[in-house]
Design a protein around this motif. Structure first.
Motif, PDB file in Angstrom:
ATOM      1  N   ILE A 185      53.549  52.551  68.769  1.00  0.00           N
ATOM      2  CA  ILE A 185      52.089  52.628  68.949  1.00  0.00           C
ATOM      3  C   ILE A 185      51.710  53.959  69.595  1.00  0.00           C
ATOM      4  O   ILE A 185      50.787  54.649  69.155  1.00  0.00           O
ATOM      5  N   LEU A 186      52.466  54.339  70.648  1.00  0.00           N
ATOM      6  CA  LEU A 186      52.168  55.586  71.362  1.00  0.00           C
ATOM      7  C   LEU A 186      52.385  56.788  70.448  1.00  0.00           C
ATOM      8  O   LEU A 186      51.530  57.669  70.330  1.00  0.00           O
ATOM      9  N   TYR A 187      53.548  56.825  69.764  1.00  0.00           N
ATOM     10  CA  TYR A 187      53.863  57.974  68.905  1.00  0.00           C
ATOM     11  C   TYR A 187      52.916  58.083  67.717  1.00  0.00           C
ATOM     12  O   TYR A 187      52.578  59.188  67.286  1.00  0.00           O
ATOM     13  N   ASP A 188      52.454  56.944  67.195  1.00  0.00           N
ATOM     14  CA  ASP A 188      51.480  56.985  66.104  1.00  0.00           C
ATOM     15  C   ASP A 188      50.193  57.678  66.553  1.00  0.00           C
ATOM     16  O   ASP A 188      49.612  58.498  65.832  1.00  0.00           O
ATOM     17  N   LYS A 189      49.754  57.348  67.791  1.00  0.00           N
ATOM     18  CA  LYS A 189      48.550  57.986  68.342  1.00  0.00           C
ATOM     19  C   LYS A 189      48.756  59.496  68.481  1.00  0.00           C
ATOM     20  O   LYS A 189      47.897  60.299  68.116  1.00  0.00           O
ATOM     21  N   LEU A 190      49.927  59.875  69.006  1.00  0.00           N
ATOM     22  CA  LEU A 190      50.209  61.292  69.238  1.00  0.00           C
ATOM     23  C   LEU A 190      50.295  62.053  67.914  1.00  0.00           C
ATOM     24  O   LEU A 190      49.813  63.195  67.811  1.00  0.00           O
ATOM     25  N   ASP A 191      50.899  61.426  66.893  1.00  0.00           N
ATOM     26  CA  ASP A 191      51.004  62.072  65.574  1.00  0.00           C
ATOM     27  C   ASP A 191      49.621  62.332  64.988  1.00  0.00           C
ATOM     28  O   ASP A 191      49.351  63.401  64.439  1.00  0.00           O
TER      29      ASP A 191
END
Length: 455
Positions: A185-191
């Motif tokens: 979830i966090l990495y999707d936001k950052l991407d």
């Protein structure tokens, strides 16, 4: 010399009531006094409008000189009077950087202790103190040109378990899948933020160490826990809008500016956004020794900014230093002689009350007030309408020539407010005392219950 007119209102209202007191004691009805005060108030306002000097706004050089004179008049009675010339230019520059509506909230004031007063700077854009940062922050670039800005109200870090939250798992794999889901979830936001093309990420909520390191690896800058006021000012200046989700980050919700830079000011680091396309804004960074002194400097500059804004909006000025009050006093005194009845005496009383402003200026400077006022009365009777107190030479002078100027609207508001306050107090026909409260206190005039002693 009057700044924004607060002290003038208090002085005038007190003096109006002082002049009205003998009439009350002689059983003149308060309504007669109120009615008699309204007419000279209106006549005084009309007179100010008649004799005030209009400014030629078409000449930028003349307009700027006028604004600097008004700001200098305001600052000359403040604690920063010795740095008057320095701050006068700064205040005028700050107001002139705004658009035609002159919104006060687009002038930010930041305080950095240390250094001298004249180390203060005016930045043409948004500036705010570097926020709390995590590991990886120093690896991020500290300067960009022609950049996109994402403004968020999202927490970019792994969430801690909430209170009373319970997740039951039967195996390590299930636990691992929960952890992986959180990271995903966090990495999707950052991407999504990286792909949006934004180079600077600002968020009202925290940006954690994982996100900070992620942005550093991709040559992006981030700042979490940005103060709401600064975030909103950045949004107004740079465009875009504050997002509560990273989905659909289209170009129209991203802000932009010409330059972003992080610089050292005193012991603090500041983030600067300049060349903002949407709204014109500026930030004053005040320097100085003690914190209380910087606070006082901020209050002084606020007064000067308000005066300059008022002058730009209302282009009529009058001479300060008690000159306009003496002229109004003469005008009302002459006018009172044409009116019959009690109103003549009351208008004369109001005319006398207006002399409190030059009298107070004399007393503050340690002059012989009676002598100076007599000179002023004589000069105004001879037609010298702009003669007021000259504090520097212990004499009277043409304050319009000496550039002691004030916006006419400040004078109008001060006289109107003082007259309204006086009429309101006069219209209170009885005051109610509670004799029991006086008996409750200890003998000898000590502190009563609820004021000095615990309940």
């Amino acid at each position: 010399m009057v700044g924004d007119g607060t002290t003038s209102v208090t002085l005038l209202a007190g003096e109006f009531l002082k002049e009205a007191k003998p009439f009350i004691e002689e059983a003149v009805h308060p309504q007669i006094i109120i009615k008699a005060f309204r007419r000279p108030q209106q006549r005084a306002v009309k007179k100010i409008k008649e004799i005030s000097v209009r400014i030629n706004k078409s000449d930028p050089k003349e307009m700027r000189q006028l604004l600097e004179k008004c700001a200098a008049t305001s600052l000359s009675s403040k604690l920063v009077a010795h740095q008057k010339d320095f701050f006068t230019k700064m205040v005028v520059d700050a107001v002139m950087l705004l658009d035609e509506l002159l919104p006060l909230n687009m002038i930010g004031v930041k305080k950095v202790t240390g250094g001298g007063l004249e180390d203060s700077v005016l930045i043409s854009g948004v500036a705010f103190k570097k926020t709390f940062s995590y590991a990886g922050f120093e690896m991020q670039p500290k300067k960009y040109t022609k950049l996109k800005i994402a403004l968020l109200n999202i927490e970019l870090e792994l969430k801690a378990e909430r209170d009373n939250a319970e997740v039951r798992v039967d195996s390590v794999e299930e636990y691992q899948s929960i952890v992986d889901a959180e990271w995903k979830i966090l990495y999707d936001k950052l991407d999504i933020l990286h792909k949006s093309g934004a180079k600077v990420i600002l968020s009202k909520l925290p940006i954690g160490d994982v996100a900070t390191q992620y942005f550093a690896d991709r040559d992006m800058f981030c700042a979490g826990r940005v103060v709401e006021e600064d975030l909103k000012r950045t949004m107004k200046a740079c465009g875009g809008s504050i997002q509560t989700t990273v989905q659909n980050l289209s170009p129209d919700v991203l802000g932009s500016c010409e330059t972003f830079e992080e610089i050292q000011i005193g012991g603090e680091r500041y983030n600067l956004f300049t060349g903002c396309p949407q709204a014109r804004t500026c930030t004053i960074i005040l320097r100085g020794g003690a914190e209380q002194f910087i606070e006082e400097t901020e209050r002084s500059l606020h007064d000067a900014i308000m005066i300059v804004r008022r002058t730009m909006k209302n282009d009529a000025v009058v001479a300060g230093g008690g000159a306009i009050e003496m002229e109004l006093s003469k005008h009302l005194r002459n006018l009172s002689r044409t009116i019959a009845g009690k109103e003549q005496l009351l208008m004369g009383a109001m005319a006398k009350a207006l002399e409190i402003i030059p009298r107070q200026l004399c007393e503050n400077a340690g002059f012989d007030a009676t002598n100076i006022l007599n000179k002023l009365r004589q000069r105004h009777a001879q037609g010298g309408i702009w003669y007021g107190v000259d504090v520097l030479n212990e004499d009277i002078a043409d304050n319009f020539e000496n550039c002691v100027w004030e916006p006419a609207v400040v004078k109008i508001n001060a006289i109107t407010a003082a007259a309204e306050a006086s009429c309101l107090i006069l219209s209170v026909d009885e005051t109610v005392k509670n004799p029991k409260a006086q008996q409750d206190g200890p003998p000898g005039g000590g502190m009563g219950r609820g004021r000095g002693r615990p309940m």
